[in-house]
Write a protein that holds these residues in place. Structure first.
Motif, PDB file in Angstrom:
ATOM      1  N   VAL A  70      11.549 -12.564 -11.041  1.00  0.00           N
ATOM      2  CA  VAL A  70      10.137 -12.847 -10.816  1.00  0.00           C
ATOM      3  C   VAL A  70       9.313 -11.796 -11.555  1.00  0.00           C
ATOM      4  N   PRO A  71       8.542 -12.217 -12.571  1.00  0.00           N
ATOM      5  CA  PRO A  71       7.771 -11.211 -13.314  1.00  0.00           C
ATOM      6  C   PRO A  71       6.763 -10.511 -12.413  1.00  0.00           C
ATOM      7  N   ALA A  72       6.547  -9.236 -12.671  1.00  0.00           N
ATOM      8  CA  ALA A  72       5.597  -8.475 -11.867  1.00  0.00           C
ATOM      9  C   ALA A  72       4.182  -9.003 -12.109  1.00  0.00           C
ATOM     10  N   ARG A  73       3.325  -8.815 -11.116  1.00  0.00           N
ATOM     11  CA  ARG A  73       1.951  -9.292 -11.224  1.00  0.00           C
ATOM     12  C   ARG A  73       1.176  -8.469 -12.259  1.00  0.00           C
ATOM     13  N   VAL A  74       0.151  -9.105 -12.823  1.00  0.00           N
ATOM     14  CA  VAL A  74      -0.740  -8.415 -13.749  1.00  0.00           C
ATOM     15  C   VAL A  74      -1.682  -7.540 -12.930  1.00  0.00           C
ATOM     16  N   VAL A  75      -1.670  -6.235 -13.163  1.00  0.00           N
ATOM     17  CA  VAL A  75      -2.578  -5.358 -12.411  1.00  0.00           C
ATOM     18  C   VAL A  75      -3.833  -5.025 -13.204  1.00  0.00           C
ATOM     19  N   MET A  76      -3.785  -5.227 -14.514  1.00  0.00           N
ATOM     20  CA  MET A  76      -4.949  -4.896 -15.342  1.00  0.00           C
ATOM     21  C   MET A  76      -4.981  -5.859 -16.518  1.00  0.00           C
ATOM     22  N   ARG A  77      -6.148  -6.420 -16.766  1.00  0.00           N
ATOM     23  CA  ARG A  77      -6.282  -7.308 -17.921  1.00  0.00           C
ATOM     24  C   ARG A  77      -7.662  -7.110 -18.529  1.00  0.00           C
ATOM     25  N   ILE A  78      -7.714  -6.798 -19.808  1.00  0.00           N
ATOM     26  CA  ILE A  78      -8.989  -6.778 -20.511  1.00  0.00           C
ATOM     27  C   ILE A  78      -8.943  -7.825 -21.608  1.00  0.00           C
ATOM     28  N   GLU A  79     -10.091  -8.402 -21.895  1.00  0.00           N
ATOM     29  CA  GLU A  79     -10.128  -9.472 -22.867  1.00  0.00           C
ATOM     30  C   GLU A  79     -11.329  -9.289 -23.783  1.00  0.00           C
ATOM     31  N   ASP A  80     -11.040  -9.148 -25.064  1.00  0.00           N
ATOM     32  CA  ASP A  80     -12.057  -9.037 -26.120  1.00  0.00           C
ATOM     33  C   ASP A  80     -13.096  -7.965 -25.777  1.00  0.00           C
ATOM     34  N   VAL A  81     -12.608  -6.809 -25.378  1.00  0.00           N
ATOM     35  CA  VAL A  81     -13.499  -5.709 -25.004  1.00  0.00           C
ATOM     36  C   VAL A  81     -14.022  -5.001 -26.253  1.00  0.00           C
ATOM     37  N   ARG A  82     -15.330  -4.856 -26.292  1.00  0.00           N
ATOM     38  CA  ARG A  82     -15.993  -4.136 -27.380  1.00  0.00           C
ATOM     39  C   ARG A  82     -16.844  -3.019 -26.802  1.00  0.00           C
ATOM     40  N   LYS A  83     -16.861  -1.894 -27.488  1.00  0.00           N
ATOM     41  CA  LYS A  83     -17.740  -0.792 -27.096  1.00  0.00           C
ATOM     42  C   LYS A  83     -18.426  -0.269 -28.350  1.00  0.00           C
TER      43      LYS A  83
END
Ligand SMILES: Nc1ncnc2c1ncn2[C@@H]1O[C@H](COP(=O)(O)OP(=O)(O)O)[C@@H](O)[C@H]1O
Ligand SMILES: [Mg+2]
Length: 257
Positions: free
Chosen positions: A29-42
């Motif tokens: 069972v794959p571990a859960r996603v704890v962090m996800r960023i998507e198309d982050v720009r700074k």
């Protein structure tokens, strides 16, 4: 591939649907996603010009992962860590942390996220120098409203995990650099964070002590399932983590072993 359902708010629930990529540990069972960023720009406006510190970065981290973020000076590593750490907000982009959508949070909510879900370790330890080790480690619990015996017991347990139970009354200026970093790691662990973020955790240490700190991290990863994301410019440190994310000019140019 990451499907959209994995990083929706419901991602706090363990992912149990069919993902046949077996690269995330021995469990089927794959571990859960704890962090996800998507198309982050700074972007930073510097007079007439815009510095694109992050230029469209997407990545996710699963529970129990150990990864390094590497890249040349100015590539955006610290900016990325500050955003993952809820210390700074992206100019645009989306961010989920342990099932919560971070993007629209105000300062108080971000501070609460930091306290509940994140642990921080810095190059220069950032301990209160006149305050005993145990009290340094208790500090995040104080902010979280934990009191009395429970607070002290949990802080002592964290010091035991880093091998410093016998130094609990020492002040940081009575400890070696390696011991101070261990206290900082205990402080970062004490709230049982979803992710521990470490920016150049061995950068201020000699190579032998740095190796000991990395051995401690690896041990915590293996025995306690610690999720650790560290920034390093040291290839020897990067070589110890199963996953390396490489940044150049605010972009991920490589993400893998
Ligand atoms: N507060 C800021 N104001 C303006 N430019 C910044 C600021 N912080 C970072 N930058 C710029 O953003 C880029 C990425 O910086 P940083 O994330 O610190 O890189 P790294 O940690 O990889 O050395 C650099 O060009 C840096 O000069
Ligand atoms: Mg930096």
């Amino acid at each position: 591939m990451i499907t959209t359902t994995e990083y929706a708010p419901a991602a706090a629930v363990p992912v149990t649907t069919a993902h046949t990529n077996g690269s995330h540990g021995a469990s089927s069972v794959p571990a859960r996603v704890v962090m996800r960023i998507e198309d982050v720009r700074k972007n930073y406006q510097m007079g007439e010009t815009v510095v694109r510190a992050l230029d469209g970065v997407s990545m996710s981290v699963r529970s129990g992962e150990l990864l390094s973020i590497m890249g040349p000076s100015g590539s955006g590593k610290s900016t990325l860590m500050a955003i993952i750490g809820c210390l700074d907000s992206p100019t645009t982009g989306r961010y989920w942390l342990d099932g919560d959508y971070v993007e629209n949070m105000n300062e108080n909510q971000l501070a609460a996220m930091r306290g509940r879900k994140l642990g921080f370790v810095f190059q220069q330890f950032n301990l209160l120098s006149r305050t005993p080790a145990l009290e340094n480690v208790m500090l995040p619990l104080t902010y979280a409203g934990v009191r009395g015996k429970e607070k002290k017991d949990r802080a002592m347990h964290a010091l035991e995990l880093v091998g410093l139970a016998d130094r609990s009354h020492h002040r940081p200026n009575e400890l070696s650099g390696g011991q101070q970093q261990r206290v900082a790691i205990a402080r970062a662990l004490v709230n049982d964070p979803a992710i521990l973020l470490a920016d150049e955790p061995t950068g201020a240490l000699d190579s032998r002590t740095g190796k000991e700190i990395m051995e401690l991290f690896l041990n915590l990863h293996q025995t306690r399932g610690l999720t650790l994301c560290l920034v390093t410019h040291d290839p020897k440190v990067g070589a110890l983590t199963p996953r390396v994310v490489r940044l150049v000019d605010g972009l991920i140019v490589e993400d893998g072993a």
